[in-house]
Design an enzyme around this catalytic site. Structure first.
Site, PDB file in Angstrom:
ATOM      1  N   GLU A 327       0.822  -1.206   0.000  1.00 25.39           N
ATOM      2  CA  GLU A 327       0.000   0.000   0.000  1.00 25.39           C
ATOM      3  C   GLU A 327       0.857   1.257   0.000  1.00 25.39           C
ATOM      4  O   GLU A 327       0.679   2.154  -0.822  1.00 25.39           O
ATOM      5  CB  GLU A 327      -0.925  -0.014   1.225  1.00 25.39           C
ATOM      6  CG  GLU A 327      -1.870   1.161   1.283  1.00 25.39           C
ATOM      7  CD  GLU A 327      -2.968   1.069   0.229  1.00 25.39           C
ATOM      8  OE1 GLU A 327      -3.849   0.206   0.372  1.00 25.39           O
ATOM      9  OE2 GLU A 327      -2.931   1.843  -0.737  1.00 25.39           O
ATOM     10  N   ASP A 331       1.152   4.072  -2.968  1.00 23.91           N
ATOM     11  CA  ASP A 331       0.635   5.429  -2.777  1.00 23.91           C
ATOM     12  C   ASP A 331       1.732   6.469  -2.971  1.00 23.91           C
ATOM     13  O   ASP A 331       1.512   7.508  -3.610  1.00 23.91           O
ATOM     14  CB  ASP A 331       0.044   5.587  -1.363  1.00 23.91           C
ATOM     15  CG  ASP A 331      -1.158   4.681  -1.121  1.00 23.91           C
ATOM     16  OD1 ASP A 331      -1.707   4.148  -2.103  1.00 23.91           O
ATOM     17  OD2 ASP A 331      -1.528   4.493   0.052  1.00 23.91           O
ATOM     18  N   SER A 581      -7.220   1.452  -4.235  1.00 23.39           N
ATOM     19  CA  SER A 581      -6.041   1.954  -3.527  1.00 23.39           C
ATOM     20  C   SER A 581      -5.094   2.680  -4.468  1.00 23.39           C
ATOM     21  O   SER A 581      -4.328   3.536  -4.040  1.00 23.39           O
ATOM     22  CB  SER A 581      -5.254   0.783  -2.915  1.00 23.39           C
ATOM     23  OG  SER A 581      -5.860   0.351  -1.742  1.00 23.39           O
TER      24      SER A 581
END
Ligand SMILES: *[C@@H]1O[C@H](CO)[C@@H](O)[C@H](O)[C@H]1NC(C)=O
Ligand SMILES: *[C@@H]1O[C@H](CO)[C@@H](O)[C@H](O)[C@H]1NC(C)=O
Ligand SMILES: *[C@@H]1O[C@H](CO)[C@@H](O)[C@H](O)[C@H]1NC(C)=O
Ligand SMILES: *[C@@H]1O[C@H](CO)[C@@H](O)[C@H](O)[C@H]1NC(C)=O
Length: 664
Positions: A327, A331, A581
C-alpha cells in the site's frame, strides 16, 4: 463504552443518599430495537456499583452545518472558496451556555452536584462518576451486564433511557446506555486473545519469518486487511513496458498522464503539499521509492515525503512483503511522481502494536475532535499511550490531539464496511470531514475493491444480519465512502487492446470497483439530481433484499480513476497491483495540481469538491461500460451519467482546471 465489570465493582464506594425524584417528566431519549448479534443479557447490576457516565452535549448550529459547507463549496455561491478558520468552526458549533447550564441543573436536581462533574475543555461533553442506582433514577432505566458469546467480553448497558423533557434537546446521547461497540462485528482481536491464542499467533508469525507483534485482527493497515491493494505478481524481468501502447497491460505514470491529460511537471507552489495517510504496520521502503524513481522519474531519486509521525507512527522494516509494503509503496511512488515537484506529506499513523483508526488521524490534524461529541470510541480507535505492551515500536507518548497541519488534499486508500460501524460513530466522523471541508481540505477515499460486496467480498444475510460467504446477501458499501462529505474514488481500466485515447471501462480485472448506496446517510443536495436521473433511466433490477432502494440514500463512488495493472517497485522488484487503492492517490494527485494552479493566482484551495463536480460533470470522461459484480450478482452497471460503479467518471485535467480556475 465497553469496560469490564470487575473494574466497576472495584470502584464500589459508600452509597450516596438518593435524592427525591424530580417531578419533571422523563421522555425516552434512545432505545435499542434488538441486541447486536452474539450479545446476551446477563445479571442486573448492583446499585452501588460506580460507573463513568458521559453526556455528549448538543452542539449549536449543527443543523446548519451542511448549509455552511455549501456556502463555501458550491460553485454558485458568492462565498465560494472563503474557507473558515478552525477558531470560527469551534465557536460556531460549541454547545450554547444554555445547553451547559440546563444539563448541570438537571444533574443537580438528582443530587449530582457540580463539584462531582467534569466538563471537557471544549465544553462538548460532561463526565461524572455515578452509582448505578443514581443513573437508573436519572435516566429512568435498569442497567444490566451483557456478555459476548464468543469473546466473553462484558459490557454495561440498558435497553432504553429517558431524560427530563427540558434537557432532551440539549443532549446528543449518553454513555454507557444503549450503545454497543462498533468494534464487535469486526473486532480488533488482540484484546480478546487469550494467552494461548497469542502464543499460536506468535508461532505463526515466527514461522512466516515475521518478527512483529502477532496480527491483531483487522485494524486498518493490518496485513491481510481487504482494503489493501491486490498483488498481481512480479513483472517478468526485462518486460517493463513504458510505452504508451502498452497501457492496457501495464500502467506506469505516463499512462495516467495520457489518460487524464495532465502534465509531467507542474510548477511547485510552496503552500501546496499532497497528504497521504498510511496506517502502521504498512510502511514504504526508501529503496523501493528510488527504484521506482530511477525508472519513471529520475530527477526524484533520493526524494522522500515529509514525515509526520502520528501516535507513534513509524516505518517498520521488521517485515518486508507485499502485505506490509504494498500500500505505502504504491501510494507514495505514484503520488510523489504525479505531483512532482509539489511536496508530499506522509501521515504515518499508529504504532506497531495497536495500530490506529481514521479517528486517530483526524484527532492529530484537529485537536478539537479529540473530545468532540464524547471523544473517540476506546474500542474502535487506538488508545495512547499504548496500554497493551511495551518495547520496540510501542508508543508510550500521549495521543496526538492537534499539532499536525492538514494538507489541502488528503488521500486515504483504506476503508471499512459501513455495516462494521455504528451510525453514531459514522455520523460523528462524517461531521468532522464536513468541518475540515469548511476549512478547505479535500478528502479522497477509496471505494473498495469488491464491487457491491464489502471488504473481502462480505455480504450481509438479510435475515440474521451475519456476513455471508459472499455468494448471496445484501450489498455492503464502504465507509467513509458513504459519508457525503468526502469524495469517494472507484476504479476503471483500459480496455484490453485499447489505447489511452479510447474510453476506459469499469475495473473488472482482479478487482471490481466498490459502489452502491448507503444504509445510513441520505442523499446530499449536490447529488440529488444525479441520483434521480440514474433511477429514472437505469433502475437496477434488485429489491430491498439487496440494497437500499429508497432512492434517497447517498450513492457512491463520486468519481473514478484507473486502478488496474499498476507497475510498482516493491521489496526490490517490480510487481503489478490492482485496487481503488491505486485510483485514489491518482485522483488526489490531479486535485493537488489543480490546487497548485489556484494557489499560484492567489485563490483558495478547492476544498470540498463534490458540489462543483456534480454541477460540471463535463470535466469527467463518462464511463459507460463494465459493472461491479458481487454477492452473487452482476452488481450495478456503468451507464451514461453518474452510476454506482464509476461515479461521474474519470478526470479530464484541462477541463477540470478550467472550471476550477474560473471559480472565485
Ligand atoms: C448468525 O448469527 C447468530 C446470532 O445472531 C448465530 O447464532 C449464528 O450462529 C450465526 N450464523 C452463522 C452461520 O454464523
Ligand atoms: C472518575 O473516576 C476515575 C477513576 O477513579 C477518575 O480517573 C476520573 O477522573 C473520575 N472522573 C470524574 C469526573 O470525577
Ligand atoms: C455459500 O453459502 C450458501 C448458503 O449457505 C451455500 O449454498 C453455498 O454453497 C456457499 N458457497 C460457498 C462457495 O461456500
Ligand atoms: C436507506 O437509507 C436511508 C438513509 O438515506 C436510511 O434512513 C434508511 O434506514 C435506509 N434503509 C435501509 C433499509 O437500510
Amino acid at each position: 463504552m465497553h469496560f469490564s465489570l470487575l473494574a466497576v465493582c472495584s470502584l464500589l464506594t459508600a452509597a450516596v443518599a438518593a435524592p427525591a425524584p424530580s417531578s419533571k417528566r422523563h421522555v425516552v431519549h434512545e432505545r435499542r430495537s434488538r441486541l447486536p448479534t452474539q450479545w446476551r443479557k446477563n445479571a442486573k447490576l448492583h446499585g452501588d456499583s460506580l460507573m463513568p457516565l458521559r453526556i455528549a452535549l448538543a452542539q449549536s448550529n449543527l443543523d446548519r452545518a451542511d448549509e455552511f459547507l455549501m456556502e463555501v463549496s458550491h460553485p454558485d455561491s458568492p462565498n465560494y472558496g472563503k474557507h473558515w478558520s478552525a477558531k470560527k468552526i469551534a465557536e460556531t458549533f460549541a454547545p450554547s451556555e444554555e445547553t451547559v447550564t440546563s444539563v448541570l441543573n438537571w444533574l443537580a436536581d438528582y443530587g449530582i452536584t457540580s463539584d462531582r462533574v467534569k466538563q471537557s475543555q471544549s465544553l462538548n461533553w460532561i463526565h461524572v462518576n455515578i452509582t448505578v442506582s443514581e443513573a437508573e433514577g436519572l435516566l429512568n432505566t435498569k442497567y444490566y451486564e451483557y456478555k459476548h458469546s464468543s469473546t466473553h467480553d462484558t459490557h454495561l448497558a440498558c435497553d432504553e433511557y429517558s431524560v427530563s423533557e427540558d434537557v432532551r434537546d440539549h443532549i446528543d446521547f449518553i454513555t454507557p446506555t444503549v450503545h454497543f461497540d462498533a468494534k464487535i462485528k469486526n473486532p480488533r482481536k488482540k484484546r480478546s486473545m487469550n494467552d494461548n491464542q497469542i502464543a499460536v499467533a506468535k508461532r505463526q508469525t515466527a514461522a512466516a519469518g515475521h518478527n512483529v507483534q502477532p496480527g491483531i485482527g483487522h485494524s486498518i493497515g493490518s496485513p491481510g486487511d481487504a482494503s489493501l491493494p491486490k498483488d498481481g505478481g512480479r513483472v517478468p524481468f526485462g518486460t517493463i513496458l513504458s510505452e504508451l501502447e502498452n497501457c492496457d497491460v501495464s500502467i506506469v505514470p505516463d499512462c495516467l498522464r495520457a489518460l487524464y491529460e495532465f502534465p509531467p511537471y507542474f510548477p511547485a507552489n510552496p503552500k501546496n503539499s499532497f497528504g497521504i495517510v498510511e496506517y502502521t504496520p504498512q510502511a514504504y521502503l526508501p529503496s523501493d521509492l528510488d527504484m521506482f524513481f530511477a525508472n519513471f522519474s529520475p530527477s526524484q531519486v533520493g526524494d522522500r515525503p515529509i514525515f509526520d509521525s502520528i501516535d507513534g507512527g513509524l516505518l517498520q522494516t521488521e517485515v518486508e512483503s507485499f502485505d506490509y509494503n504494498g500500500e505505502s509503496d504504491l501510494d507514495l511512488e505514484y503520488g510523489m511522481t504525479l505531483v512532482y515537484p509539489q511536496k508530499v506529506t506522509l501521515y504515518q499513523t499508529g504504532d506497531l502494536l495497536e495500530g490506529a483508526s481514521f479517528n486517530n488521524f483526524l484527532d492529530a490534524i484537529d485537536g478539537s475532535y479529540c473530545t468532540y461529541d464524547g471523544g473517540d470510541d476506546p474500542n474502535q480507535d487506538g488508545i495512547y499511550p499504548d496500554p497493551y505492551g511495551s518495547g520496540y515500536g510501542v508508543y508510550k507518548g500521549p495521543e496526538n490531539c492537534g499539532g499536525f497541519a492538514a494538507t489541502k488534499v488528503i488521500s486515504t486508500s483504506y476503508a471499512y464496511n459501513e455495516a462494521d460501524l455504528t451510525p453514531f460513530y459514522e455520523n460523528r466522523q462524517c461531521n468532522e470531514y464536513l468541518k475540515l471541508g469548511l476549512q478547505g481540505v479535500t478528502f479522497v477515499y477509496s471505494s473498495g475493491d469488491y464491487g457491491v460486496a464489502g471488504n473481502g467480498g462480505q455480504c450481509i444475510d438479510p435475515v440474521t444480519g451475519n456476513y455471508t460467504n459472499g455468494t448471496y446477501g445484501m450489498f455492503n458499501p464502504s465507509f467513509p465512502g458513504t459519508c457525503p462529505y468526502i469524495t469517494s474514488v472507484g476504479a476503471t481500466q483500459v480496455k484490453p487492446g485499447a489505447s489511452v485515447t479510447q474510453p476506459e471501462e469499469a475495473a473488472e480485472s482482479v478487482i471490481y470497483s466498490g459502489g452502491g448506496f448507503s444504509n445510513v446517510f441520505s442523499v446530499p443536495s449536490y447529488q440529488k439530481s444525479a441520483i434521480a436521473i440514474y433511477f429514472a433511466e437505469h433502475k437496477p433490477p434488485y429489491g430491498p433484499d439487496r440494497y437500499n432502494t429508497s432512492e434517497h440514500s447517498r450513492g457512491l463512488p463520486d468519481v473514478s480513476a484507473n486502478g488496474v495493472n499498476y507497475v510498482i517497485a516493491i521489496d526490490g522488484s517490480f510487481s503489478y497491483v490492482y485496487g481503488t487503492s491505486a485510483s485514489t492517490p491518482t485522483f488526489g494527485s490531479i486535485l493537488t495540481l489543480v490546487n497548485a494552479a489556484r494557489l499560484d493566482i492567489g485563490k483558495s484551495s478547492v476544498g470540498f469538491i463534490n458540489p462543483t463536480i456534480y454541477q460540471y460533470p463535463g470535466i469527467f470522461n463518462d464511463i459507460t461500460e463494465g459493472g461491479n459484480q458481487g454477492c452473487g450478482t452482476p452488481g450495478f452497471e456503468a451507464v451514461t451519467g453518474w452510476d454506482p460503479v464509476t461515479g461521474l467518471g474519470t478526470p479530464n485535467f484541462p477541463r477540470m482546471l478550467k472550471v476550477f480556475l474560473e471559480l472565485p
